[in-house]
Design a protein around this motif. Structure first.
Motif, PDB file in Angstrom:
ATOM      1  N   ALA B 155       0.835  -1.210   0.000  1.00 33.41           N
ATOM      2  CA  ALA B 155       0.000   0.000   0.000  1.00 33.41           C
ATOM      3  C   ALA B 155       0.867   1.256   0.000  1.00 33.41           C
ATOM      4  O   ALA B 155       0.504   2.262  -0.602  1.00 33.41           O
ATOM      5  CB  ALA B 155      -0.920  -0.007   1.211  1.00 33.41           C
ATOM      6  N   CYS B 156       1.986   1.199   0.687  1.00 37.47           N
ATOM      7  CA  CYS B 156       2.884   2.359   0.749  1.00 37.47           C
ATOM      8  C   CYS B 156       4.041   2.227  -0.229  1.00 37.47           C
ATOM      9  O   CYS B 156       4.969   3.045  -0.195  1.00 37.47           O
ATOM     10  CB  CYS B 156       3.429   2.532   2.166  1.00 37.47           C
ATOM     11  SG  CYS B 156       2.161   2.995   3.344  1.00 37.47           S
ATOM     12  N   LEU B 157       3.989   1.214  -1.093  1.00 37.72           N
ATOM     13  CA  LEU B 157       5.049   1.014  -2.083  1.00 37.72           C
ATOM     14  C   LEU B 157       6.428   0.980  -1.424  1.00 37.72           C
ATOM     15  O   LEU B 157       7.327   1.753  -1.770  1.00 37.72           O
ATOM     16  CB  LEU B 157       5.000   2.115  -3.154  1.00 37.72           C
ATOM     17  CG  LEU B 157       3.737   2.201  -4.005  1.00 37.72           C
ATOM     18  CD1 LEU B 157       3.867   3.305  -5.063  1.00 37.72           C
ATOM     19  CD2 LEU B 157       3.428   0.867  -4.684  1.00 37.72           C
ATOM     20  N   PRO B 234       8.290   8.962   5.002  1.00 30.52           N
ATOM     21  CA  PRO B 234       8.521   9.324   3.600  1.00 30.52           C
ATOM     22  C   PRO B 234       9.505  10.468   3.434  1.00 30.52           C
ATOM     23  O   PRO B 234      10.128  10.596   2.373  1.00 30.52           O
ATOM     24  CB  PRO B 234       7.128   9.713   3.093  1.00 30.52           C
ATOM     25  CG  PRO B 234       6.305   9.953   4.300  1.00 30.52           C
ATOM     26  CD  PRO B 234       6.887   9.140   5.408  1.00 30.52           C
ATOM     27  N   ARG B 262      11.853   2.333  -1.215  1.00 38.17           N
ATOM     28  CA  ARG B 262      10.671   2.696  -1.992  1.00 38.17           C
ATOM     29  C   ARG B 262      10.643   1.883  -3.287  1.00 38.17           C
ATOM     30  O   ARG B 262      11.654   1.818  -3.984  1.00 38.17           O
ATOM     31  CB  ARG B 262      10.702   4.171  -2.357  1.00 38.17           C
ATOM     32  CG  ARG B 262      10.653   5.044  -1.163  1.00 38.17           C
ATOM     33  CD  ARG B 262      10.424   6.499  -1.525  1.00 38.17           C
ATOM     34  NE  ARG B 262      10.375   7.214  -0.287  1.00 38.17           N
ATOM     35  CZ  ARG B 262      11.420   7.834   0.279  1.00 38.17           C
ATOM     36  NH1 ARG B 262      12.572   7.885  -0.345  1.00 38.17           N
ATOM     37  NH2 ARG B 262      11.292   8.422   1.442  1.00 38.17           N
ATOM     38  N   GLN B 292      16.592  19.242 -19.489  1.00 35.85           N
ATOM     39  CA  GLN B 292      16.027  20.471 -18.925  1.00 35.85           C
ATOM     40  C   GLN B 292      14.542  20.627 -19.218  1.00 35.85           C
ATOM     41  O   GLN B 292      13.930  21.615 -18.808  1.00 35.85           O
ATOM     42  CB  GLN B 292      16.803  21.681 -19.471  1.00 35.85           C
ATOM     43  CG  GLN B 292      18.275  21.684 -19.052  1.00 35.85           C
ATOM     44  CD  GLN B 292      19.047  22.921 -19.484  1.00 35.85           C
ATOM     45  OE1 GLN B 292      18.562  23.694 -20.321  1.00 35.85           O
ATOM     46  NE2 GLN B 292      20.228  23.116 -18.924  1.00 35.85           N
ATOM     47  N   SER B 293      13.968  19.665 -19.929  1.00 36.82           N
ATOM     48  CA  SER B 293      12.577  19.816 -20.384  1.00 36.82           C
ATOM     49  C   SER B 293      11.547  19.454 -19.329  1.00 36.82           C
ATOM     50  O   SER B 293      10.381  19.792 -19.460  1.00 36.82           O
ATOM     51  CB  SER B 293      12.344  18.925 -21.602  1.00 36.82           C
ATOM     52  OG  SER B 293      12.372  17.550 -21.207  1.00 36.82           O
ATOM     53  N   GLY B 294      11.971  18.726 -18.307  1.00 39.54           N
ATOM     54  CA  GLY B 294      10.992  18.216 -17.351  1.00 39.54           C
ATOM     55  C   GLY B 294      10.216  17.017 -17.870  1.00 39.54           C
ATOM     56  O   GLY B 294       9.272  16.567 -17.227  1.00 39.54           O
ATOM     57  N   LEU B 295      10.589  16.480 -19.032  1.00 41.35           N
ATOM     58  CA  LEU B 295       9.876  15.306 -19.558  1.00 41.35           C
ATOM     59  C   LEU B 295      10.262  14.037 -18.799  1.00 41.35           C
ATOM     60  O   LEU B 295       9.505  13.070 -18.773  1.00 41.35           O
ATOM     61  CB  LEU B 295      10.196  15.123 -21.047  1.00 41.35           C
ATOM     62  CG  LEU B 295       9.603  16.175 -21.993  1.00 41.35           C
ATOM     63  CD1 LEU B 295      10.262  16.100 -23.369  1.00 41.35           C
ATOM     64  CD2 LEU B 295       8.088  15.992 -22.128  1.00 41.35           C
ATOM     65  N   ASP B 329       0.914   4.318 -14.751  1.00 43.71           N
ATOM     66  CA  ASP B 329      -0.398   4.952 -14.603  1.00 43.71           C
ATOM     67  C   ASP B 329      -1.009   5.504 -15.881  1.00 43.71           C
ATOM     68  O   ASP B 329      -2.222   5.512 -16.020  1.00 43.71           O
ATOM     69  CB  ASP B 329      -0.276   6.107 -13.594  1.00 43.71           C
ATOM     70  CG  ASP B 329      -1.588   6.845 -13.396  1.00 43.71           C
ATOM     71  OD1 ASP B 329      -2.449   6.283 -12.693  1.00 43.71           O
ATOM     72  OD2 ASP B 329      -1.762   7.942 -13.962  1.00 43.71           O
ATOM     73  N   HIS B 330      -0.183   6.011 -16.778  1.00 42.67           N
ATOM     74  CA  HIS B 330      -0.748   6.751 -17.905  1.00 42.67           C
ATOM     75  C   HIS B 330       0.126   6.610 -19.149  1.00 42.67           C
ATOM     76  O   HIS B 330       1.339   6.373 -19.041  1.00 42.67           O
ATOM     77  CB  HIS B 330      -0.900   8.232 -17.529  1.00 42.67           C
ATOM     78  CG  HIS B 330       0.309   8.807 -16.874  1.00 42.67           C
ATOM     79  ND1 HIS B 330       0.497   8.810 -15.504  1.00 42.67           N
ATOM     80  CD2 HIS B 330       1.432   9.355 -17.375  1.00 42.67           C
ATOM     81  CE1 HIS B 330       1.662   9.351 -15.211  1.00 42.67           C
ATOM     82  NE2 HIS B 330       2.250   9.687 -16.330  1.00 42.67           N
ATOM     83  N   SER B 334       2.842  10.928 -25.700  1.00 41.72           N
ATOM     84  CA  SER B 334       2.952  12.372 -25.935  1.00 41.72           C
ATOM     85  C   SER B 334       4.289  12.891 -25.412  1.00 41.72           C
ATOM     86  O   SER B 334       4.869  13.807 -25.988  1.00 41.72           O
ATOM     87  CB  SER B 334       1.775  13.122 -25.305  1.00 41.72           C
ATOM     88  OG  SER B 334       1.800  12.955 -23.914  1.00 41.72           O
ATOM     89  N   ARG B 338       7.052  14.715 -27.810  1.00 42.07           N
ATOM     90  CA  ARG B 338       7.667  16.008 -27.509  1.00 42.07           C
ATOM     91  C   ARG B 338       9.197  15.875 -27.473  1.00 42.07           C
ATOM     92  O   ARG B 338       9.921  16.765 -27.960  1.00 42.07           O
ATOM     93  CB  ARG B 338       7.138  16.526 -26.168  1.00 42.07           C
ATOM     94  CG  ARG B 338       7.807  17.778 -25.651  1.00 42.07           C
ATOM     95  CD  ARG B 338       7.627  18.972 -26.582  1.00 42.07           C
ATOM     96  NE  ARG B 338       8.415  20.133 -26.141  1.00 42.07           N
ATOM     97  CZ  ARG B 338       9.002  20.994 -26.951  1.00 42.07           C
ATOM     98  NH1 ARG B 338       8.897  20.867 -28.267  1.00 42.07           N
ATOM     99  NH2 ARG B 338       9.684  22.002 -26.465  1.00 42.07           N
ATOM    100  N   LEU B 342      11.996  17.849 -29.764  1.00 40.31           N
ATOM    101  CA  LEU B 342      13.182  18.552 -29.259  1.00 40.31           C
ATOM    102  C   LEU B 342      14.446  18.070 -29.985  1.00 40.31           C
ATOM    103  O   LEU B 342      15.329  18.865 -30.308  1.00 40.31           O
ATOM    104  CB  LEU B 342      13.343  18.323 -27.748  1.00 40.31           C
ATOM    105  CG  LEU B 342      12.404  19.086 -26.821  1.00 40.31           C
ATOM    106  CD1 LEU B 342      12.574  18.632 -25.371  1.00 40.31           C
ATOM    107  CD2 LEU B 342      12.670  20.593 -26.911  1.00 40.31           C
ATOM    108  N   TYR B 414      21.337  15.292 -16.269  1.00 39.12           N
ATOM    109  CA  TYR B 414      20.706  16.167 -15.294  1.00 39.12           C
ATOM    110  C   TYR B 414      20.470  17.525 -15.943  1.00 39.12           C
ATOM    111  O   TYR B 414      21.135  17.856 -16.928  1.00 39.12           O
ATOM    112  CB  TYR B 414      21.627  16.315 -14.080  1.00 39.12           C
ATOM    113  CG  TYR B 414      21.940  14.993 -13.413  1.00 39.12           C
ATOM    114  CD1 TYR B 414      21.126  14.483 -12.415  1.00 39.12           C
ATOM    115  CD2 TYR B 414      23.040  14.227 -13.820  1.00 39.12           C
ATOM    116  CE1 TYR B 414      21.403  13.258 -11.822  1.00 39.12           C
ATOM    117  CE2 TYR B 414      23.317  13.004 -13.236  1.00 39.12           C
ATOM    118  CZ  TYR B 414      22.494  12.525 -12.230  1.00 39.12           C
ATOM    119  OH  TYR B 414      22.761  11.308 -11.654  1.00 39.12           O
TER     120      TYR B 414
END
Lengths: 501, 501
Positions: B155-157, B234, B262, B292-295, B329-330, B334, B338, B342, B414
């Motif tokens: 439950a808490c992974l 956590p 974890r 740097q894209s946050g992808l 999850d998803h 996309s 993206r 780039l 990074y």
């Protein structure tokens, strides 16, 4: 120049005026008994004379400087300020302009037997800047003159800044290059980079990089045995991390003077929503799913029904989950859509209007001060625990507070558990406020640690949390800290008493 | 039961056979002179007799156990194994079944004056498990009997496991609950949880949580002054992080026995592509933009043209960027779209077929061993630096290696810089392999540190990196480590020599 309050939070001009205080009193008297009085802000009385000569750098010893540097900004600090209760003010406030002047001051302190209390924005709520040894002279070292942005490496998204810079000044410099640190603790306007680092402050992001630690590239630290500077690299596996050792050391193992920090491009894409839950536990379950989804919302703050009513001007007693996504690079609607879908599976509904939380968040400490003057005992405390522990910890905290009331929000959520943040409102008794609060604090702290919580998620240890910290910290790590203290600071010059050092 | 190689990497049955070696020789002789010989695998000769009586727990002192625990798995270890060069084998290999037996062994070692070398999978490539003091008896403490999954909190992974568990065993236990740690160093099949933690191993994710450190909830550590156990929460802001102090301590400050880690739900959505760049620098620039894209791609490994040819069976000398996204999850198409966009902005083109890299990644150490037997000096080293430093560091490394050749890939990227990983291939000279490598290693290490790189991103310090580590580590942190060592391990029982301690 705008003046900071010497006795309460933040800007002097933001303290509630008579009309504001009256209005607040009317709202609060519905659920807490008030005596109809408002504690006046006193004139500062004469203080004990400085016990040592001036340190060898720019320094002040006027009453205003000394009282405004005597305490942090906790409830118990405000009460003592309002009582003009300053048995142990700093002998001097010194303002170094560079590392040399810090080293000179340390040498001088070693010579005269004084202690040094490093001071950033002075927003500690855990006794972090308050020296409690009445028999030893001490100088508060205010880093406010060391506030330069030294270097900006926009290509590598990094900035080198001095520790005394405050949130707005740092953000203003970054904004010129369309960059941002995105670190917004409640104290953002007043607290400093060095303070954030020394106390491992919690920041803007509710998930992922929640803490200032995660943005550090390298640190410069003045210690009594020399300057420590870590290599500026994006990551290193060369032994235990030096930076992680000083992060959270609260000025007891060195004075952070400068840091290379990772910054970000300013977000260009944003999506947000408020989700209402009729059942608080459903909101908790949805928060857990979101934290485990990998969607990484920037904001994921669950307010319990009471917090929602009191702190977010909600018109119904529903739990409210404040969700926001942001990116500098790509749209984030699909992430929000998926998050809403997860919430709906727990009965959550998109609220017709967004909860106005941020303004209240920044205004909250001023309300706290006004309530304190009205005689209410009001304070916050926070922790983190696993999802499995939360329900019991939450119940135990409410039980410990009873018959006073406490509200709860999640400031940060992790895959393995939330960081619950409580605000307690208790009826006060003039003259007994500190005793009432201290007893309450002891009760809730026991409830937190007995139910698997840490004594602090991001308020730090200071002096107030030390009894519980000593029980929580693995004993061999206490051995390490004491050995480090003896080696780096054999004369105990630096913030003696924090972390029990 | 499948047998591990005592002299080379991994499984004995995966070493190249004569036909494989011949084929490799034909390929390599195109660019490196070979003498046509293949160094034979020797029989183990008689070793120095154990200098102390058996430790008080299960222990072995047969030749096979002793030679296979004498060294790690670096090139210089393989060469020494092939030469039957064992002047200083462990006196005993001890196999504790629990913490009590570790404590008994420490007490015994203190009594007889022996040193203890903690040993997980034995895959160190930096002399981490090799004791170099010829005058002090020592026992290698093999954690292989402490390999249980103690508790799984789905439950808490989170999972609680003993330090001696290896990658496949841990993943097998997690797979039953549809969970995974997703930590896949090249040594995954053989290395252990405790080893990963003690050396701050780099893992699966090329961005974000790149290192085992990020997955730690709490640690249990046996030290000579008692057991350290951090609170399982956590997140905590209670002083400097105890866990971060022991992570990377390489067995010199305690023996990690257990950890809460974890874990994650197994990815259900995956998207990947290989992008080719005619110009290496364009690939570097695209990697920077992606970082740097946050992808947050799970994989973002840029192979330079030569690495692409040699290690990834590419048919053209183009830089290849291996991109992959994953989520439990998803969908992640996309994000990949993206990312490709780039890359296209830098001239990148989606390659018609995916680069077959993972198989080669796991096979590489076996090829290394075969090349070593053919007389080639072949080894890897790695670093991390800012984007601004990379071009110069890269050029300096190639220059330092010349006339031998080096290939480069990014193992992790990074926002502020890459982690470049080099493989060097140099002509050897039978009998002089160690001298040739040591001189080359010294030259490349100087090139790395002179150009802003860390001496290691994830291979750790051990004994081989110590000269450069001593220069890189801030001196006051050296003071802290030495003070910690004196306090926790006053008799220097634990892995004396690593980290210079």
């Amino acid at each position: 120049m705008r003046t900071k309050s010497w006795w309460g939070w933040g800007w002097a001009d933001q303290a509630l005026d008579q009309a504001g205080s009256d209005q607040l009193a009317r709202r609060v008297s519905a659920f807490l008994p008030l005596d109809g009085q408002v504690a006046p802000v006193p004139d500062v009385e004469r203080l004990r004379r400085p016990r040592v000569a001036q340190p060898p750098i720019e320094a002040r010893c006027d009453n205003l400087a000394r009282v405004s540097h005597s305490y942090g900004k906790a409830y118990r600090d405000v009460i003592r300020n309002l009582r003009n209760d300053f048995p142990n003010p700093p002998d001097w406030i010194a303002y170094p302009r560079n590392e040399n002047e810090i080293e000179e001051t340390l040498d001088w302190a070693a010579h005269v037997g004084a202690a040094i209390i490093p001071y950033g924005g002075g927003t500690s709520v855990v006794g972090g800047v308050e020296f409690r040894d009445p028999d030893r002279p001490f100088v508060t070292l205010d880093l406010g003159r060391m506030r330069a942005v030294v270097e900006l490496d926009a290509a590598c998204l990094a900035v080198r800044a001095q520790a005394g810079i405050d949130g707005p000044a740092l953000e203003a410099a970054l904004r010129e290059k369309d960059l941002t640190l995105r670190h917004y603790p409640q104290s953002f306007e007043f607290s400093t980079l060095g303070g954030w680092l020394a106390t491992r402050a919690g920041g803007h992001f509710a998930t992922g990089r929640t803490r200032i630690d995660d943005f550090v590239e390298s640190l410069r630290i003045v210690t009594p045995v020399g300057i420590s500077e870590s290599l500026r690299v994006p990551a290193s596996g060369a032994g235990p991390s030096p930076d992680r050792f000083w992060l959270g050391s609260e000025g007891a193992l060195g004075i952070i003077t400068e840091a290379w920090m990772r910054v970000q491009k300013r977000p260009a894409f944003r999506s947000r929503a408020t989700i209402s839950f009729a059942e608080y536990q459903a909101g908790v379950a949805a928060s857990k799913d979101l934290a485990q989804s990998g969607l990484m919302p920037a904001n994921c703050r669950l307010l319990d029904p009471l917090e929602s009513l009191i702190a977010a001007d909600s018109d119904s007693p529903m739990a409210a989950l404040l969700l926001a996504f942001e990116s500098a690079d790509h749209p984030v609607e699909s992430a929000l859509d998926r998050a809403i879908e997860l919430c709906r599976a727990h009965g959550g509904q998109v609220a017709p209007r967004e909860t106005s939380w941020r303004g209240n968040f920044l205004r909250a400490p001023y309300l706290r001060d006004a309530l304190a003057r009205l005689g209410v005992v009001v304070e916050t405390f926070e922790t983190a625990c696993t999802w499995g522990s939360f329900e019991q910890l939450h119940a135990a905290v409410l039980d410990a507070v009873s018959p006073a009331i406490a509200t709860c929000r999640f400031t940060h959520v992790y895959p393995d558990g939330p960081a619950p943040y409580f605000t307690v409102y208790a009826p006060g008794r003039r003259g007994a406020e500190l005793e009432i609060w201290d007893e309450l604090k002891a009760r809730v702290s026991e409830a937190v640690v007995a139910n698997g919580g840490t004594i602090t998620h991001h308020h730090a240890i200071g002096r107030d949390h030390n009894p519980w910290y000593q029980r929580q910290r693995p004993e061999p790590f206490g051995t390490v800290l004491r050995a480090a203290k003896r080696s780096l600071d054999p004369q105990r010059l630096l913030n003696p008493g924090v972390l029990g050092l």
